[in-house]
Design an enzyme around this catalytic site. Structure first.
Site, mmCIF file in Angstrom:
data_model
loop_
_atom_site.group_PDB
_atom_site.id
_atom_site.type_symbol
_atom_site.label_atom_id
_atom_site.label_comp_id
_atom_site.label_asym_id
_atom_site.label_seq_id
_atom_site.Cartn_x
_atom_site.Cartn_y
_atom_site.Cartn_z
ATOM 1 N N ASN A 47 0.832 -1.354 0.087
ATOM 2 C CA ASN A 47 0.139 0.076 0.032
ATOM 3 C C ASN A 47 0.780 1.289 -0.116
ATOM 4 O O ASN A 47 0.502 2.418 -0.539
ATOM 5 C CB ASN A 47 -0.943 -0.016 1.139
ATOM 6 C CG ASN A 47 -0.333 -0.055 2.503
ATOM 7 O OD1 ASN A 47 0.848 -0.671 2.554
ATOM 8 N ND2 ASN A 47 -1.174 0.204 3.520
ATOM 9 N N GLU A 80 7.953 2.204 14.716
ATOM 10 C CA GLU A 80 8.725 2.806 13.693
ATOM 11 C C GLU A 80 8.701 4.433 13.969
ATOM 12 O O GLU A 80 7.947 4.796 14.586
ATOM 13 C CB GLU A 80 8.005 2.569 12.468
ATOM 14 C CG GLU A 80 8.207 0.971 12.207
ATOM 15 C CD GLU A 80 8.039 0.538 10.422
ATOM 16 O OE1 GLU A 80 6.903 0.826 10.087
ATOM 17 O OE2 GLU A 80 9.057 0.052 10.029
ATOM 18 N N GLU A 99 4.799 -4.443 11.887
ATOM 19 C CA GLU A 99 3.562 -3.576 11.719
ATOM 20 C C GLU A 99 2.608 -3.920 10.899
ATOM 21 O O GLU A 99 2.652 -4.133 9.916
ATOM 22 C CB GLU A 99 4.267 -2.173 10.729
ATOM 23 C CG GLU A 99 5.373 -1.308 11.458
ATOM 24 C CD GLU A 99 4.825 -0.566 12.628
ATOM 25 O OE1 GLU A 99 3.710 -0.624 12.711
ATOM 26 O OE2 GLU A 99 5.840 0.037 13.260
ATOM 27 N N CYS A 105 -3.315 0.745 6.792
ATOM 28 C CA CYS A 105 -3.447 -0.368 7.964
ATOM 29 C C CYS A 105 -4.177 0.336 9.209
ATOM 30 O O CYS A 105 -4.684 -0.387 10.006
ATOM 31 C CB CYS A 105 -2.309 -0.660 8.572
ATOM 32 S SG CYS A 105 -0.912 0.730 8.688
#
Ligand code: NDP
Length: 481
Positions: A153, A455, A250, A284
C-alpha cells in the site's frame, strides 16, 4: 505518454542492479491492467548473496562517524525532493493511487524519515553508570544485517521508514518489497547509491512470500522488520524466533473512530472520509469502525452521503482524480466479497457498492452491529462501517473489544473527555480531532495483534540497535581463594 517503468534489473545487490534468476514477475498498472515492467524473482542463492554482501559491507559502515552516515541519508532525502514529480508518477503506476496523494504522502514521507534519522544518527550516545569507583558505560551498537519486508500500500514510504533508522544506526539492510509493488524500493537503492551509500548497505530482492521466508531464515539476518497482515506477521515472528532475531511487526487493524455529539460535524465527516477512503481504503491504521453518538447519527450519515456523492474516480495519473483503483483484481474481488457479506448480514448499504473492474467506490454501511463480520475483520479496501452508541463507557468497551490495536480516533470538543478516551483506548496511536497523521517525529506501531515495536521517532533507534555494557574495574580484584 508511455507508462513503461522497466528498471535496469530486478534486484539490487552489493551496489549494482542484478537480474533475478527466479520466476517471472509482471508489474501491472492497476488502473489499466497494462504491464509496465517485467521483473524476475530472486533465486534462493541470490537472497543468500544479498545477505552475504550486506554482512560483508556492514562493519565498515558501522565504523564511520555517525555524522557521515547521516550525511548520506540527508543527501538521499534531497535527491528525492528534487525528483518529486518523477517519483510520484512511478508510485502511482506501481500502486494505482491518485497522483494527488502520491505527490504529498508517499515519497515525501520517506524523505522526511531519511532526513530525520540522518540528523538523529550523531545524537545517539551511551550512558555512564557510576558505581562508586568502578563504573559502567554503555554502547549502542548496530545489530548487523536487517531484513525489511514491505506491504503494497505504501511501498516507497515503507522502504524508507525501515531503511532510514536501520542505516542511521550502522546496520545494512536487505529489503523485499511486495510482489505487487516492486518498483519503489529499487529507486530507493539507486538514490541511496547516488547519495554516497557504500555497496552492500542497502540491497533489494524481489519475490513472493517464499523469498521473504528465505530472507527471514538467512543466518546473516539479525533483525526482521515486516509491514503486512497479522497472518504473515505471525509466520514471520515464529520464523524469526528460531534465530532469536529482533523483530518489528507493523500489522493490520480494525481501528475505531469515535465521534461524540459535541464534535465539529464537518471535521468529523472529513476525518471519517480520510480514515476510510484515502489510498482506496488500503491503509493499516484506517478507522473502519466509525462509532457515532446517536444524537448526531442521522446528521452525520446525511453529510457523509452528500460529500461522497462528489467523489471523482478515474485515472490516477489525472490530477483531478480523488479515488483510484485498488492494487489488483484479486484485492478488488476480496473487497467485493466483504461488501456482499455486509449486505447478507443485514447492514444497510448507504453509499457505494461493489463497483467494477479494479474500482470499488467509497462504500458505507450503516445500522451495523459489533458482531457482524464487516465490523470485526480488516477489509483493506474502501468500506466504512458506521455504528451508533449512547455513552462514553459503552463506546470504550466496544471499541476495545477487538484483537487488534493499531490506532483509534476521537472527535469531541470536550478536552477532558478526549484525554480520558486516549488513556482508555487500547491502541498504539490515538488521534484527537484528527486522523491518520503519522509524522516521522511521532512513534508509530500497534498493540495486541497489530504488532510489536515502533517505527519513526527516536523510539525506532532502540529497534535497530542493541546495548552493550562495558564494566570498568578501578580497584584490585578480591578473589575468595
Ligand atoms: P501480506 O502480509 O500479505 O504481505 C506482506 C509482505 O510479506 C509481502 O512482501 C509478502 O510478500 C511478504 N510475505 C508473505 N508471506 C511471507 C512469509 N511467509 N515470510 C516472509 N514474508 C512473507 O500483506 P499485504 O502486502 O497484503 O498488505 C496488507 C496488510 O498489511 C494489511 O493487513 C495491512 O493492515 C498491513 N499493513 C500494516 C501496516 C502497518 O504499519 N501496521 C501498514 C500497511 C499495511 P508478497 O506480497 O510478495 O507475497
Amino acid at each position: 505518454m508511455s507508462h513503461a517503468a522497466q528498471p535496469s534489473a530486478s534486484l539490487f545487490i552489493n551496489g549494482l542492479p542484478v537480474e533475478g534468476q527466479g520466476a517471472a514477475l509482471a508489474v501491472h498498472y492497476p488502473y489499466s491492467g497494462a504491464v509496465i515492467a517485467h521483473l524476475r524473482e530472486a533465486a534462493a542463492t541470490q537472497v543468500a548473496d544479498a545477505c552475504a554482501a550486506a554482512a560483508c559491507a556492514q562493519p565498515a559502515w558501522a565504523a564511520l562517524r555517525p555524522v557521515e552516515r547521516g550525511r548520506v541519508l540527508i543527501r538521499a532525502a534531497a535527491i528525492i525532493r528534487e525528483r518529486a514529480e518523477e517519483l510520484a508518477r512511478l508510485e502511482t503506476l506501481d500502486t494505482g493511487k491518485p497522483i494527488q496523494e502520491t505527490r504529498v504522502a508517499d515519497w515525501p514521507s520517506g524523505a522526511d524519515a531519511l532526513e530525520y534519522f540522518g540528523g538523529l544518527a550523531p545524537t545517539v550516545t551511551g550512558q555512564t553508570i557510576p558505581l562508586g569507583g568502578d563504573f559502567v558505560y554503555t554502547i549502542r551498537e548496530a545489530l548487523g544485517v536487517c531484513a525489511g519486508i514491505g506491504a503494497w500500500n505504501y511501498p516507497s514510504q515503507i522502504a524508507c521508514w525501515k531503511a532510514a533508522p536501520a542505516l542511521a544506526m550502522g546496520n545494512a539492510m536487505v529489503f523485499k518489497p511486495s510482489e505487487e509493488t516492486p518498483l519503489g524500493a529499487l529507486k530507493l537503492a539507486q538514490i541511496l547509491t547516488e547519495a554516497g551509500l557504500p555497496p552492500g548497505i542497502f540491497n533489494v530482492v524481489q519475490g513472493r512470500g517464499a523469498v521473504g521466508a528465505a530472507l527471514v531464515a538467512d543466518p546473516h539476518v539479525a533483525k526482521v522488520s515486516l509491514t503486512g497482515s497479522v497472518a504473515t506477521g505471525q509466520k514471520v515472528y515464529a520464523a524469526a524466533a528460531q534465530g532469536m532475531r529482533h523483530v518489528t511487526m507493523e500489522l493490520g487493524g480494525k481501528s475505531p473512530l469515535i465521534i461524540f455529539d459535541d464534535a465539529a460535524l464537518e471535521d468529523a465527516v472529513g476525518a471519517a472520509i480520510l480514515a476510510n477512503f484515502y489510498s482506496s481504503g488500503q491503509i493499516c491504521s484506517n478507522g473502519t469502525r466509525v462509532y457515532v453518538q446517536r444524537g448526531i447519527l442521522t446528521a452525520f450519515l446525511g453529510r457523509l452521503s452528500a460529500r461522497l456523492s462528489g467523489v471523482r474516480m478515474g485515472d490516477p495519473l489525472d490530477e483531478a482524480t480523488q479515488h483510484g483503483p485498488v492494487v489488483s483484481p484479486a484485492q478488488a474481488e476480496r473487497i467485493r466479497a466483504a461488501i456482499a457479506r455486509g449486505q447478507a448480514e443485514g447492514a444497510r448499504l448507504i453509499c457505494g457498492g461493489p463497483g467494477e473492474g479494479a474500482f470499488v467506490p467509497p462504500t458505507v454501511f450503516a445500522d451495523a452491529t459489533d458482531g457482524m463480520w464487516i465490523a470485526r475483520e480488516e477489509i483493506f479496501g474502501p468500506v466504512m462501517t458506521v455504528l451508533g452508541f449512547d455513552d462514553e463507557s459503552e463506546v470504550v468497551a466496544r471499541a476495545n473489544a477487538t484483537p487488534y490495536g493499531l490506532a483509534a480516533g476521537v472527535f469531541t470538543r470536550d478536552l477532558a473527555r478526549g484525554h480520558r478516551m486516549a488513556a482508555a483506548l487500547q491502541a498504539g496511536t490515538t488521534w484527537i480531532n484528527a486522523y491518520n497523521l503519522t509524522p516521522v517525529e511521532a512513534p508509530f506501531g500497534g498493540v495486541k495483534l497489530s504488532g510489536i515495536g515502533r517505527e519513526n521517532s527516536a523510539a525506532a533507534i532502540e529497534h535497530y540497535s542493541r546495548l552493550k555494557s562495558v564494566y570498568i574495574g578501578m580497584g584490585g580484584v578480591d578473589a575468595p581463594y
